[in-house]
Design an enzyme around this catalytic site. Structure first.
Site, PDB file in Angstrom:
ATOM      1  N   LYS A 184      -4.545  10.726   4.181  1.00 34.76           N
ATOM      2  CA  LYS A 184      -4.442  10.103   5.502  1.00 34.76           C
ATOM      3  C   LYS A 184      -3.606  11.038   6.374  1.00 34.76           C
ATOM      4  CE  LYS A 184      -4.311   6.525   2.308  1.00 34.76           C
ATOM      5  NZ  LYS A 184      -5.722   6.459   2.056  1.00 34.76           N
ATOM      6  N   HIS A 209       0.818  -1.226   0.000  1.00 34.09           N
ATOM      7  CA  HIS A 209       0.000   0.000   0.000  1.00 34.09           C
ATOM      8  C   HIS A 209       0.844   1.266   0.000  1.00 34.09           C
ATOM      9  CE1 HIS A 209      -3.278   2.689   1.703  1.00 34.09           C
ATOM     10  NE2 HIS A 209      -3.907   2.052   0.726  1.00 34.09           N
ATOM     11  N   LYS A 247       3.186   4.431  -1.144  1.00 35.25           N
ATOM     12  CA  LYS A 247       3.237   5.313  -2.312  1.00 35.25           C
ATOM     13  C   LYS A 247       4.516   6.146  -2.248  1.00 35.25           C
ATOM     14  CE  LYS A 247      -1.348   4.363  -2.196  1.00 35.25           C
ATOM     15  NZ  LYS A 247      -2.043   3.604  -1.150  1.00 35.25           N
ATOM     16  N   HIS A 286      -8.786  10.964  -0.381  1.00 36.90           N
ATOM     17  CA  HIS A 286      -7.995   9.748  -0.219  1.00 36.90           C
ATOM     18  C   HIS A 286      -6.774  10.035   0.654  1.00 36.90           C
ATOM     19  CE1 HIS A 286      -5.462   6.315  -2.016  1.00 36.90           C
ATOM     20  NE2 HIS A 286      -6.459   5.745  -1.350  1.00 36.90           N
TER      21      HIS A 286
END
Length: 586
Positions: A405, A150, A152, A403
């Site tokens: 966090k 997950h 990036k 999107h």
């Protein structure tokens, strides 16, 4: 099965088969998002003139651009600087290769790491894409049953500098054209010929290198990192790598164990308000919240269990505890959990920011825009899920879904009664230390009960180091403060909070969960996902004291301190009829 050849083999096929599946997926997504395309067609996209040279030497955190909204946002092409890019590394969970390659120069070397699924015929390893300069990486996945890749990350190589980008965005058009995402970007200059390259690589670069090595890379982009000067690195990396990390030192390497160590080193503080914004949620329990909150304060996320000893052994135990306070007689344990005990446990000052069903349905693209949001109704309806701490996630760009966090931590002034409790606890701690010292003297110099205050002073002078190590267990003071009182809490007047942004959702899979290893009986942190984010302290502004006194002022404290928060703050509590947005099909 996609046509791939191991990097050690010889490429003998072309790239058409490899990209065919991606093109089919791109067409399918385009059809699903027809209403999005129609809305975007009415927006005039300005022509961007590419800037020359490094743009982010000081490091910056920015929200991504969404068509139709003006502000200090950043586009994918501004990050890439296509005409100057020489080679690149990318990693993300999902990647649209056709979209990505359209945004890159032709014929440059590209390394791409992504999530993969063994059930689809894929396998772990590093692979050449035949007749291209693309290297595909499938990192090792969790062996514990579930989890995903997950993280990036982009590492972009130019003639005179290297650019590191850590973000929440996948490499798909949706994340760069429809959803809001967050990116941290910093440029690092290349050493010139007159500089002597230090063999001791900077910590920021070392952690990037170790992360790439863990994925399975052995050279390529890794060999280039020592050529650049990372001495001005602004952020601290917070990584997660799947595994069960046993022992106290290993717990502190990844996930919220790593967060605990970073906070402790930079700005440990006892009283913190924590706000967790996430695009995905899972089975959150009071146990996990308390565990995570300790890490957010810079305390060890585990506690020492209360010792129950017989009266005969009590005196000797107290002596041993004083002489070696860092070596408890039992292994450190995570907080024990059961449905009944978790319901009765008080919750720490944490709120969770996640969109309601109403927010999604009233958004610009409704269902099509909610693709990145993931939450199961089954998790929400568990008795242990703390519904009362949910807060609405409403974008500052009305109608947009996020999107991003975030973890937002603000140090707060404790109420007077808590300060008084701390003072009394500290007083009791000092009294117990004195008692233990007298017992040590008594055992050492026979049992004639001749120990006096002068002996205590003498022992105190000889054992200053031991004094600084003395602690009390959390169990002894749990009823009063819910926290361990320690002597090394550092309240830095210039650091007033911190924030995290990156790929970690607020889940146990991403941040890790403590338990005890059945094999070694050691504390261990279990992590299922690959994740990556950055930590930055928030420093005090000149008028902070005035803002503290003027609480009616309608300004956001985090925005005033340079944090590009994507949602409206303070976030409103869920109303009586509100429910979270649940993933379609869950």
């Amino acid at each position: 099965m996609r046509n791939k050849i191991n990097i050690l083999g010889s490429p003998d096929n072309n790239c058409e088969d490899f990209l065919k599946e991606d093109k089919k997926n791109a067409k399918r997504r385009k059809k699903e998002h027809e209403n999005i395309s129609d809305n975007k067609s009415n927006i005039n996209t300005p022509v961007i003139i590419e800037k020359i040279g490094p743009q982010f030497l000081d490091g910056v955190t920015k929200l991504t651009y969404v068509p139709g909204y003006n502000g200090d946002y950043i586009r994918f092409d501004e990050i890439i600087q296509k005409n100057q890019l020489r080679s690149a590394f990318f990693c993300a969970m999902t990647i649209e290769f056709s979209w990505l390659l359209e945004n890159l120069p032709k014929d440059i070397s590209v390394i791409v790491a992504k999530h993969w699924d063994p059930e689809s015929g894929d396998s772990q390893g590093v692979f050449c894409i035949p007749n291209t300069k693309i290297l595909l990486v499938h990192p090792p996945m969790s062996s514990m049953g579930h989890g995903c890749f997950h993280a990036k990350l982009m590492i972009l190589i130019y003639d005179e500098w290297i650019r590191v980008v850590i973000s929440s965005a996948n490499l798909i058009s949706h994340d760069w054209e429809i959803s809001e995402n967050i990116v941290f970007i910093q440029d690092f200059p290349r050493y010139n010929e007159n500089n002597t390259i230090n063999n001791n690589i900077h910590l920021f670069a070392k952690e990037l290198r170790d992360y790439l090595l863990a994925m399975g890379l052995k050279s390529h982009i890794i060999n280039k990192l020592p050529l650049y000067d990372f001495s001005n690195a602004k952020a601290t990396i917070i990584p997660s790598i799947p595994g069960a990390y046993k022992g106290i030192e290993n717990v502190k390497k990844y996930g919220h164990g790593r967060l605990s160590q970073v906070v402790k080193n930079i700005c440990k503080y006892e009283y913190v308000e924590l706000e967790c914004q996430s695009s995905s949620l899972g089975s959150i329990t009071p146990e996990f919240l308390n565990e995570f909150y300790r890490s957010a304060k810079g305390l060890d996320p585990y506690i020492i269990p209360k010792q129950r000893k017989s009266k005969r052994d009590k005196e000797q135990f107290e002596e041993d505890e004083y002489l070696e306070p860092s070596q408890p007689s039992q292994p450190m344990q995570p907080l024990q959990s059961s449905p009944d005990s978790q319901q009765s446990r008080p919750l720490p000052p944490i709120t969770i920011v996640y969109p309601t069903n109403k927010t999604v349905l009233n958004s610009k693209y409704t269902f099509a825009g909610a693709g990145p949001l993931c939450f199961s109704k089954k998790c929400y309806e568990q008795l242990t899920f703390p519904k009362e701490i949910l807060r609405k996630c409403e974008s500052n760009r009305n109608g947009t879904l996020m999107h991003t966090k975030f973890l937002l931590a603000r140090f707060i002034r404790p109420p007077p009664d808590q300060l008084e409790q701390k003072r009394l606890l500290k007083q009791e701690q000092n009294r117990q230390i004195k008692i233990n010292k007298r017992k040590i003297i008594k055992n050492k110099y026979d049992s004639d009960e001749s120990a006096n205050d002068s002996d205590v002073v003498d022992v105190d002078c000889k054992n200053k180091i031991l004094d600084t190590q003395e602690t009390i267990t959390e169990e002894n003071i749990l009823e009063l403060s819910q926290d361990t009182v320690t002597d090394d809490v550092r309240e830095d007047n210039n650091t007033v909070g911190w924030y995290y942004c990156g790929s970690h959702n607020f889940t146990e899979s991403a941040w890790g969960k403590l338990n005890v290893s059945r094999d070694t009986k050691e504390i261990q942190l279990k992590i299922y996902n690959w994740e990556l984010g950055i930590f930055l302290p928030i420093t005090k502004l000149r008028d902070d004291d005035d803002k503290e006194n003027n609480k009616d002022e309608k300004r956001d404290w985090f925005s005033d301190h340079g944090v590009p928060v994507s949602y409206k703050r303070p976030p409103n509590p869920y109303e009586e009829n509100d429910i979270p947005w649940f993933s379609l099909g869950w």
